[in-house]
Enzyme design. Structure first.
Site, PDB file in Angstrom:
ATOM      1  N   LYS A 210     122.281 174.041  37.206  1.00 51.96           N
ATOM      2  CA  LYS A 210     123.183 173.179  37.978  1.00 51.96           C
ATOM      3  C   LYS A 210     124.522 173.021  37.252  1.00 51.96           C
ATOM      4  CE  LYS A 210     123.607 168.516  39.816  1.00 51.96           C
ATOM      5  NZ  LYS A 210     123.003 167.216  40.053  1.00 51.96           N
ATOM      6  N   GLU A 216     119.648 175.960  26.421  1.00 50.99           N
ATOM      7  CA  GLU A 216     118.533 176.909  26.520  1.00 50.99           C
ATOM      8  C   GLU A 216     118.869 178.033  27.496  1.00 50.99           C
ATOM      9  OE1 GLU A 216     118.342 173.652  26.682  1.00 50.99           O
ATOM     10  OE2 GLU A 216     116.466 172.861  25.834  1.00 50.99           O
ATOM     11  N   GLY A 272     118.591 167.901  39.735  1.00 57.58           N
ATOM     12  CA  GLY A 272     117.888 169.095  39.242  1.00 57.58           C
ATOM     13  C   GLY A 272     116.432 169.137  39.678  1.00 57.58           C
ATOM     14  N   ARG A 273     115.725 168.011  39.523  1.00 50.11           N
ATOM     15  CA  ARG A 273     114.288 168.020  39.836  1.00 50.11           C
ATOM     16  C   ARG A 273     114.024 167.959  41.336  1.00 50.11           C
ATOM     17  NH1 ARG A 273     116.152 163.871  36.979  1.00 50.11           N
ATOM     18  NH2 ARG A 273     116.090 161.760  37.820  1.00 50.11           N
ATOM     19  N   GLU A 358     110.790 162.137  34.902  1.00 47.31           N
ATOM     20  CA  GLU A 358     112.241 162.109  34.666  1.00 47.31           C
ATOM     21  C   GLU A 358     112.892 161.137  35.659  1.00 47.31           C
ATOM     22  OE1 GLU A 358     115.094 165.604  35.068  1.00 47.31           O
ATOM     23  OE2 GLU A 358     114.748 165.671  32.918  1.00 47.31           O
ATOM     24  N   HIS A 389      85.239 170.856  33.464  1.00 44.65           N
ATOM     25  CA  HIS A 389      84.513 171.289  32.269  1.00 44.65           C
ATOM     26  C   HIS A 389      85.284 170.988  30.999  1.00 44.65           C
ATOM     27  CE1 HIS A 389      81.434 173.223  34.706  1.00 44.65           C
ATOM     28  NE2 HIS A 389      82.433 173.418  35.562  1.00 44.65           N
ATOM     29  N   LYS A 509     119.530 166.099  22.770  1.00 45.26           N
ATOM     30  CA  LYS A 509     120.433 167.253  22.942  1.00 45.26           C
ATOM     31  C   LYS A 509     121.593 167.160  21.966  1.00 45.26           C
ATOM     32  CE  LYS A 509     119.992 167.961  27.971  1.00 45.26           C
ATOM     33  NZ  LYS A 509     120.703 167.918  29.244  1.00 45.26           N
TER      34      LYS A 509
HETATM   35  O1  F6P Z   1     117.828 167.969  30.352  1.00 39.90           O
HETATM   36  C1  F6P Z   1     117.342 167.570  31.592  1.00 39.90           C
HETATM   37  C2  F6P Z   1     118.003 168.326  32.704  1.00 39.90           C
HETATM   38  O2  F6P Z   1     119.286 167.857  32.900  1.00 39.90           O
HETATM   39  C3  F6P Z   1     117.186 168.239  33.979  1.00 39.90           C
HETATM   40  O3  F6P Z   1     117.416 167.090  34.693  1.00 39.90           O
HETATM   41  C4  F6P Z   1     117.593 169.493  34.666  1.00 39.90           C
HETATM   42  O4  F6P Z   1     116.691 169.829  35.687  1.00 39.90           O
HETATM   43  C5  F6P Z   1     117.589 170.461  33.516  1.00 39.90           C
HETATM   44  O5  F6P Z   1     118.075 169.711  32.422  1.00 39.90           O
HETATM   45  C6  F6P Z   1     118.385 171.718  33.691  1.00 39.90           C
HETATM   46  O6  F6P Z   1     119.736 171.453  33.964  1.00 39.90           O
HETATM   47  P1  F6P Z   1     120.673 172.562  34.536  1.00 39.90           P
HETATM   48  O7  F6P Z   1     120.164 173.009  35.858  1.00 39.90           O
HETATM   49  O8  F6P Z   1     122.021 171.934  34.633  1.00 39.90           O
HETATM   50  O9  F6P Z   1     120.682 173.716  33.562  1.00 39.90           O
END
Ligand code: F6P
Length: 548
Positions: A210, A216, A272-273, A358, A389, A509
């Site tokens: 987003k 990452e 995002g979620r 979240e 199990h 972060k």
């Molecule tokens: O660190 C949490 C977050 O902001 C989530 O809310 C989001 O889904 C995820 O990181 C990834 O964010 P982006 O789509 O901006 O890379």
């Protein structure tokens, strides 16, 4: 609107629920069922192809009445309206919350800042469909002229969990001649294993983010670009044929080197979620095709409409949300176990963890004051029957109360002998065993030696919901996910928290950004952390030094 509400502990329904809960705790599901032979039918609701049997919960008619009153006193109705009307209900980020617009049918209108957003949503869906069709039919070629056979989605959090969950869930409907992989973790192993035996000439990377600033994702995307160029002769033009982006941030996409002509956009009003029905679902559409993707959106939309219009007493997401509040705040339950009896839903609990935790893992209300009750329960789970199990022992006989959501489908997508009968028998048996247990007398009557009797007693009275659908289809998956989205919304509304921000992810972060150069510096850095963090950094640096 919400600021005018009474604080949680002052709401009449909340106060009534407190004393009511004391009475309900003394009741056993055995007696509730014995006294009301129709309870199973009465406490079952159906909507949008989903049946929710909530009769095996520790509730009476009075409980449900009070919970519904609590929803009303918490302003749930106006808040639902505010969401669907595009009001900026994400107050800390001053944003509208309109994932429901992503699945609104063509011709409808949802206005944000004076503009109907539905046509834009459909314009992106059309571009996604045209692109997906080109890739799926071989019209889109890689740099060397080969067709694309592998798709790797790079993203994390909402830009990963929705896509990977949906891909796994709808694998039955997927294009089997193509390979789909998902890279999220910055741990290099994730990328290395995902691309291990892939041919770069046939691989398309979707960089999903987003913000397009997520460490990452950008680190993985850089590695993907290097991996690709190294294998395709180093010509930077190859990037345009092997990389597309999904983002709200065109500037950052261009800065990364992806042509914005190959970018699929969405909007800041998509959290995002809550983004799996936006362009973040591109990998899903590539896998299952645009028509199936549309049916999935239709399933979401049908549940959105149910949530928006159904009376709370018959409203599936409202009921599930209120039951989660009931156990969390009146029974001190810390968790909810989500137990899909459907192997294709193996990533559903992980997806739900971000969605619920979240969203509602918050300690202050919208006006910044400390929330007066426990907020989000911890969602966790594994597919059945596997969980039976391993951890079900604790659910049946442990000292903690674990409300469970069982999810199952009447018809299997893979008929195989009596597998499905056995699977479903286990769903029904588990809910029965949890609710009714086995008494001391029953255990004794089986001739159990006295010393063993306590070990073999099942107290029962352990609550569960059962959600049943006909078959796992794109539409039923959509309805199921929307059910949980709106259940989470209902919970957040009762607690009065902002379910759409996530400030709690920020501190870690920022600290990581400070530590990265300390790990990479040639000269010994001056460390100003606590003694534990300093020692770990030194240990890591020393290990690195030993290797060089
Ligand atoms: O660190 C949490 C977050 O902001 C989530 O809310 C989001 O889904 C995820 O990181 C990834 O964010 P982006 O789509 O901006 O890379």
């Amino acid at each position: 609107m919400t600021t005018a509400l009474l604080p949680l502990s002052k709401r009449a329904a909340w106060k009534a629920l407190r004393s009511h809960a004391r009475r309900v705790k003394a009741l056993h599901l055995r007696d509730l069922f014995a006294k009301d032979p129709k309870r199973g039918d009465r406490l079952t609701v159906e909507a949008v192809g989903l049946t929710l049997d909530y009769s095996k919960n520790r509730v009476t008619d009075e409980t449900m009445k009070l919970l519904v009153s609590l929803a009303k006193e918490s302003g749930l109705r106006p808040r639902i309206n505010a969401m669907f009307q595009g009001k900026k209900i994400n107050v800390t980020e001053k944003r509208a919350v309109l994932h429901v617009a992503l699945r609104a049918p063509q011709g409808t209108s949802i206005v944000v800042d004076g503009k109907n957003v539905v046509p834009e949503v459909h314009a992106v869906l059309d571009r996604m469909a045209a692109f997906s069709n080109r890739v799926r039919n071989g019209g889109w070629k890689g740099h060397t002229g080969k067709r694309i056979r592998n798709v790797v989605n790079i993203g994390i959090g909402g830009s990963d969990l929705g896509p990977v969950m949906a891909y796994e869930a709808l694998r039955h409907y997927s294009e089997r001649s193509m390979t789909f992989r998902f890279v999220s973790n910055v741990d290099g192993t994730d990328f290395a294993e995902a691309v291990r035996e892939l041919d770069a000439a046939e691989t398309l990377f979707i960089v999903s983010s987003k913000t397009f600033t997520t460490l990452e994702t950008l680190t993985n995307a850089e590695s993907a670009r290097a991996w690709c160029l190294e294998r395709l002769g180093g010509d930077p033009k190859a990037v345009a044929r092997h990389f597309v982006a999904v983002s709200t941030n065109a500037g950052k996409v261009a800065a990364f080197g992806i042509d914005t002509a190959n970018m699929f956009g969405f909007w800041d009003w998509v959290g995002g979620r809550y983004s799996m029905t936006s362009a973040i679902g591109l990998s899903t559409m590539l896998a299952i095709g645009p028509e199936n993707f549309r049916s999935m959106l239709d399933g979401f939309h049908a549940m959105d409409e149910h949530f928006r219009t159904a009376p709370f007493e018959k409203n599936l997401p409202v009921l599930m949300g209120l039951l989660a509040v009931w156990y969390s705040d009146f029974f001190d339950a810390q968790t909810v176990a989500v137990l899909p009896y459907e192997q294709y839903l193996k990533r559903f609990p992980a997806y739900l963890q971000q969605l619920a935790m979240e969203s509602n893992g918050k300690h202050v209300t919208l006006d910044g004051t400390r929330v007066q009750a426990d907020t989000s329960p911890i969602y966790w789970g594994e597919p059945g029957t596997n969980g039976q199990h391993s951890f079900y022992q604790l659910i049946h006989q442990g000292t903690r109360l674990i409300p469970c959501d069982f999810i199952a489908f009447l018809e299997t997508l893979n008929p195989l002998g009596s597998h499905h009968d056995i699977l479903m028998a286990n769903v029904f048996a588990q809910t029965e065993a949890l609710a009714f247990g086995k008494t001391r007398d029953e255990v004794k009557a089986e001739g159990t030696p006295d010393g063993l009797v306590p070990h073999r007693v099942f107290e029962g009275n352990r609550p569960s919901n059962t959600i049943l659908a006909e078959r796992l289809t794109p539409a039923s998956l959509g309805a199921l996910v929307a059910l949980y989205e709106h259940s989470v919304f209902t919970q957040g509304t009762v607690w009065g928290v902002d379910s759409f921000d996530q400030w709690g992810v920020e501190l870690g972060k920022v600290l990581a950004q400070r530590i990265i150069p300390e790990l990479e510096a040639r000269e010994e850095p001056v460390l100003a952390h606590d003694s534990s963090t300093n020692a770990m950094i030194r240990r890591y640096r020393n290990a690195k030094k030993r290797r060089t």
